[in-house]
Design a protein around this motif. Structure first.
Motif, PDB file in Angstrom:
ATOM      1  N   LEU A  18       0.838  -1.138   0.096  1.00 19.88           N
ATOM      2  CA  LEU A  18      -0.040   0.055   0.062  1.00 19.88           C
ATOM      3  C   LEU A  18       0.846   1.135   0.136  1.00 19.88           C
ATOM      4  N   PRO A  19       0.732   1.920  -1.058  1.00 17.35           N
ATOM      5  CA  PRO A  19       1.489   3.303  -1.087  1.00 17.35           C
ATOM      6  C   PRO A  19       1.003   4.227  -0.050  1.00 17.35           C
ATOM      7  N   ALA A  20       2.136   4.903   0.796  1.00 18.35           N
ATOM      8  CA  ALA A  20       2.061   5.680   2.097  1.00 18.35           C
ATOM      9  C   ALA A  20       2.390   7.046   1.601  1.00 18.35           C
ATOM     10  N   THR A  21       1.620   7.972   2.246  1.00 18.55           N
ATOM     11  CA  THR A  21       2.036   9.476   2.127  1.00 18.55           C
ATOM     12  C   THR A  21       3.429   9.899   2.689  1.00 18.55           C
ATOM     13  N   HIS A  22       4.168  10.643   2.183  1.00 14.42           N
ATOM     14  CA  HIS A  22       5.387  11.516   2.813  1.00 14.42           C
ATOM     15  C   HIS A  22       4.815  12.234   4.007  1.00 14.42           C
ATOM     16  N   TRP A  23       5.651  12.712   4.746  1.00  9.69           N
ATOM     17  CA  TRP A  23       5.151  13.592   5.842  1.00  9.69           C
ATOM     18  C   TRP A  23       4.871  15.014   5.147  1.00  9.69           C
ATOM     19  N   LEU A  24       5.271  15.594   3.925  1.00  4.87           N
ATOM     20  CA  LEU A  24       5.167  16.620   3.266  1.00  4.87           C
ATOM     21  C   LEU A  24       3.815  16.637   2.567  1.00  4.87           C
ATOM     22  N   GLU A  25       3.251  15.302   2.302  1.00  7.74           N
ATOM     23  CA  GLU A  25       2.221  15.296   1.799  1.00  7.74           C
ATOM     24  C   GLU A  25       0.790  15.205   2.633  1.00  7.74           C
ATOM     25  N   ARG A  26       0.868  15.501   3.843  1.00  8.81           N
ATOM     26  CA  ARG A  26      -0.263  15.202   4.840  1.00  8.81           C
ATOM     27  C   ARG A  26      -0.154  16.362   5.876  1.00  8.81           C
ATOM     28  N   PRO A  27      -1.181  16.716   6.612  1.00  8.32           N
ATOM     29  CA  PRO A  27      -0.945  17.471   7.611  1.00  8.32           C
ATOM     30  C   PRO A  27      -0.459  16.754   8.824  1.00  8.32           C
ATOM     31  N   ASN A  28       0.400  17.407   9.469  1.00  7.04           N
ATOM     32  CA  ASN A  28       1.079  16.840  10.747  1.00  7.04           C
ATOM     33  C   ASN A  28       0.779  17.483  12.427  1.00  7.04           C
ATOM     34  N   TRP A  59      -5.988   3.230   9.342  1.00  8.44           N
ATOM     35  CA  TRP A  59      -6.556   2.581  10.436  1.00  8.44           C
ATOM     36  C   TRP A  59      -8.078   2.932  10.734  1.00  8.44           C
ATOM     37  N   ARG A  60      -8.335   4.256  10.235  1.00 11.55           N
ATOM     38  CA  ARG A  60      -9.783   4.711  10.455  1.00 11.55           C
ATOM     39  C   ARG A  60     -10.730   3.805   9.568  1.00 11.55           C
ATOM     40  N   GLU A  61     -10.291   3.488   8.343  1.00 10.32           N
ATOM     41  CA  GLU A  61     -11.285   2.912   7.341  1.00 10.32           C
ATOM     42  C   GLU A  61     -11.240   1.338   7.775  1.00 10.32           C
ATOM     43  N   LEU A  62     -10.337   0.810   8.335  1.00  7.77           N
ATOM     44  CA  LEU A  62     -10.524  -0.528   8.999  1.00  7.77           C
ATOM     45  C   LEU A  62     -11.481  -0.443  10.128  1.00  7.77           C
ATOM     46  N   GLY A  63     -11.300   0.621  11.056  1.00  9.61           N
ATOM     47  CA  GLY A  63     -12.306   0.822  11.902  1.00  9.61           C
ATOM     48  C   GLY A  63     -13.530   0.753  11.777  1.00  9.61           C
ATOM     49  N   VAL A  64     -13.903   1.619  10.788  1.00 10.54           N
ATOM     50  CA  VAL A  64     -15.282   1.897  10.029  1.00 10.54           C
ATOM     51  C   VAL A  64     -15.843   0.734   9.716  1.00 10.54           C
ATOM     52  N   ARG A  65     -14.935  -0.302   8.972  1.00 10.11           N
ATOM     53  CA  ARG A  65     -15.564  -1.305   8.384  1.00 10.11           C
ATOM     54  C   ARG A  65     -15.691  -2.615   9.573  1.00 10.11           C
ATOM     55  N   LEU A  66     -15.254  -2.293  10.648  1.00 12.65           N
ATOM     56  CA  LEU A  66     -15.479  -3.155  11.972  1.00 12.65           C
ATOM     57  C   LEU A  66     -16.719  -2.529  12.884  1.00 12.65           C
ATOM     58  N   GLY A  67     -17.244  -1.688  12.192  1.00 12.94           N
ATOM     59  CA  GLY A  67     -18.464  -1.057  12.983  1.00 12.94           C
ATOM     60  C   GLY A  67     -17.953  -0.069  14.036  1.00 12.94           C
ATOM     61  N   GLN A  68     -17.147   0.474  14.020  1.00 11.47           N
ATOM     62  CA  GLN A  68     -16.459   1.577  14.983  1.00 11.47           C
ATOM     63  C   GLN A  68     -16.383   3.090  14.516  1.00 11.47           C
ATOM     64  N   GLU A  69     -17.362   3.154  13.460  1.00 10.84           N
ATOM     65  CA  GLU A  69     -17.391   4.744  12.735  1.00 10.84           C
ATOM     66  C   GLU A  69     -17.575   5.609  13.891  1.00 10.84           C
ATOM     67  N   LYS A  70     -18.458   5.502  14.968  1.00 13.01           N
ATOM     68  CA  LYS A  70     -18.716   6.455  15.926  1.00 13.01           C
ATOM     69  C   LYS A  70     -17.533   6.972  16.962  1.00 13.01           C
ATOM     70  N   ASP A  71     -16.533   5.902  16.720  1.00 15.01           N
ATOM     71  CA  ASP A  71     -15.420   6.076  17.609  1.00 15.01           C
ATOM     72  C   ASP A  71     -14.225   6.912  16.673  1.00 15.01           C
ATOM     73  N   TRP A  72     -14.501   7.153  15.598  1.00 12.98           N
ATOM     74  CA  TRP A  72     -13.315   7.588  14.865  1.00 12.98           C
ATOM     75  C   TRP A  72     -13.680   9.050  14.234  1.00 12.98           C
ATOM     76  N   PRO A  73     -12.864  10.175  14.662  1.00 11.04           N
ATOM     77  CA  PRO A  73     -12.986  11.422  13.740  1.00 11.04           C
ATOM     78  C   PRO A  73     -13.132  11.221  12.364  1.00 11.04           C
ATOM     79  N   ALA A  74     -13.848  12.148  11.656  1.00  8.41           N
ATOM     80  CA  ALA A  74     -13.987  12.011  10.095  1.00  8.41           C
ATOM     81  C   ALA A  74     -12.928  12.210   9.247  1.00  8.41           C
ATOM     82  N   SER A  75     -11.772  13.092   9.938  1.00  8.27           N
ATOM     83  CA  SER A  75     -10.543  13.367   9.573  1.00  8.27           C
ATOM     84  C   SER A  75      -9.346  13.518  10.224  1.00  8.27           C
ATOM     85  N   MET A  76      -8.048  13.682   9.662  1.00  8.52           N
ATOM     86  CA  MET A  76      -7.021  13.642  10.732  1.00  8.52           C
ATOM     87  C   MET A  76      -6.971  14.946  11.236  1.00  8.52           C
ATOM     88  N   GLU A  77      -7.516  16.269  10.533  1.00  9.58           N
ATOM     89  CA  GLU A  77      -7.553  17.517  11.267  1.00  9.58           C
ATOM     90  C   GLU A  77      -8.617  17.470  12.489  1.00  9.58           C
TER      91      GLU A  77
END
Length: 305
Positions: A18-28, A59-77
């Motif tokens: 799975l191709p990951a983002t570089h730290w310059l390619e995401r909010p930190n 990890w969020r997408e995996l959590g959502v698929r496991l029924g944990q959507e209410k426990d995960w914020p919608a975005s990193m921000e």
């Protein structure tokens, strides 16, 4: 399955990469792994390729698929905002202003809260270790291969080596650094640090290729780097070496990007005897070895800038 920036030897073993983002390619949001009470935030500065994903989103997408959507914020921000809320900050504010005001320092907090131990006190005698069945007091345990414990090793493996030597051009980013031409051109080959007097006895000059062999019978090839900073009885071995330029080669010795040629892991032990009994970590330092010159010439790498 591996998520990474590059096709490392580990990734080459995976069924899916799975191709990951570089730290310059995401909010930190970075806080030095909770070592010190400092946060710093940075906005995304480079657009990532569409197929790349941040680790947190995986990890969020995996959590959502496991029924944990209410426990995960919608975005990193949003996740960052939640973490910064006790400080009265948002990620947007932290990442756009020059400096965030630090909270007032409270001295001697332990008088009100105690320390983070079961007793609330400084525990030189660890009650946690005692509960787990380990020695609750600090103690010295001689390494399994020390010349003190096994004097006979001095005849066959007279030197001691340790791994994890930091190199200026990539430090912890050894995987990505090996693939970066500008960095690799400055240090194209793996180097072991050895004292000049020891090198003289072994007929090694600065830059010569040498074998470092452990009691496992395995050996790796490294260039000699003569330095007075090293103890005469100790060899310093770099960590994590591989050769990206050989990736894809069908030659047997180039398997996993020639990982077996110079990687420190090849000569380390991983049996129970060599593992930390409390945590299971394998031994990286204080291992017996012998060093001898490579007699088939001064073979270099096939890398060219």
């Amino acid at each position: 399955m591996v998520m990474d920036l590059i096709k490392s030897p580990t990734a080459q073993l995976a069924d899916y990469i799975l191709p990951a983002t570089h730290w310059l390619e995401r909010p930190n949001l970075f806080n030095y792994w909770d070592w010190i009470p400092v946060y710093q935030g940075g906005q995304q500065s480079v657009q990532a390729p569409e197929e790349c994903l941040h680790d947190w989103m995986l990890w969020r997408e995996l959590g959502v698929r496991l029924g944990q959507e209410k426990d995960w914020p919608a975005s990193m921000e949003e996740a960052y905002d939640e973490r910064l809320k006790p400080a009265g900050l948002t990620w947007e504010k932290l990442s756009t202003q020059i400096r965030a005001s630090a909270p007032e320092i409270t001295f001697k907090k332990y008088e009100q809260t105690g320390f983070g131990t079961p007793s609330g006190k400084v525990e030189l005698y660890s009650s946690i270790f005692e509960e787990l069945g380990y020695d609750p007091l600090p103690s010295w345990v001689e390494p399994p291969e020390s010349h003190e414990r096994k004097p006979e090793l001095a005849k066959t493996h007279p030197l001691t080596f340790f791994t994890g030597m930091r190199e200026n051009y990539w430090f912890h980013s050894f995987g990505l650094g090996r693939s970066t031409k500008e960095l690799r051109s400055r240090e194209p080959d793996p180097r072991m640090q050895i004292h000049p007097d020891t090198a003289y006895e072994l007929d090694l000059s600065d830059g010569d290729w040498a074998w470092v062999e452990s009691t496992s019978g395995k050996r790796i090839k490294l260039r000699s780097w003569l330095s007075n900073d090293t103890h005469p009885n100790v060899v310093r071995v770099p960590h994590g070496w591989w050769y990206p330029e050989t990736t894809g080669s069908e030659e047997p010795e180039a398997a996993l990007s020639s990982l077996w040629k110079s990687a420190d892991a090849v000569i380390l032990h991983d049996s129970d005897e060599y593992c930390d009994k409390e945590q299971g970590n394998f031994q990286l330092r204080g291992l017996a070895c012998k060093v001898y010159k490579v007699e088939d010439g001064t073979e270099g790498t096939s890398y060219s800038a």
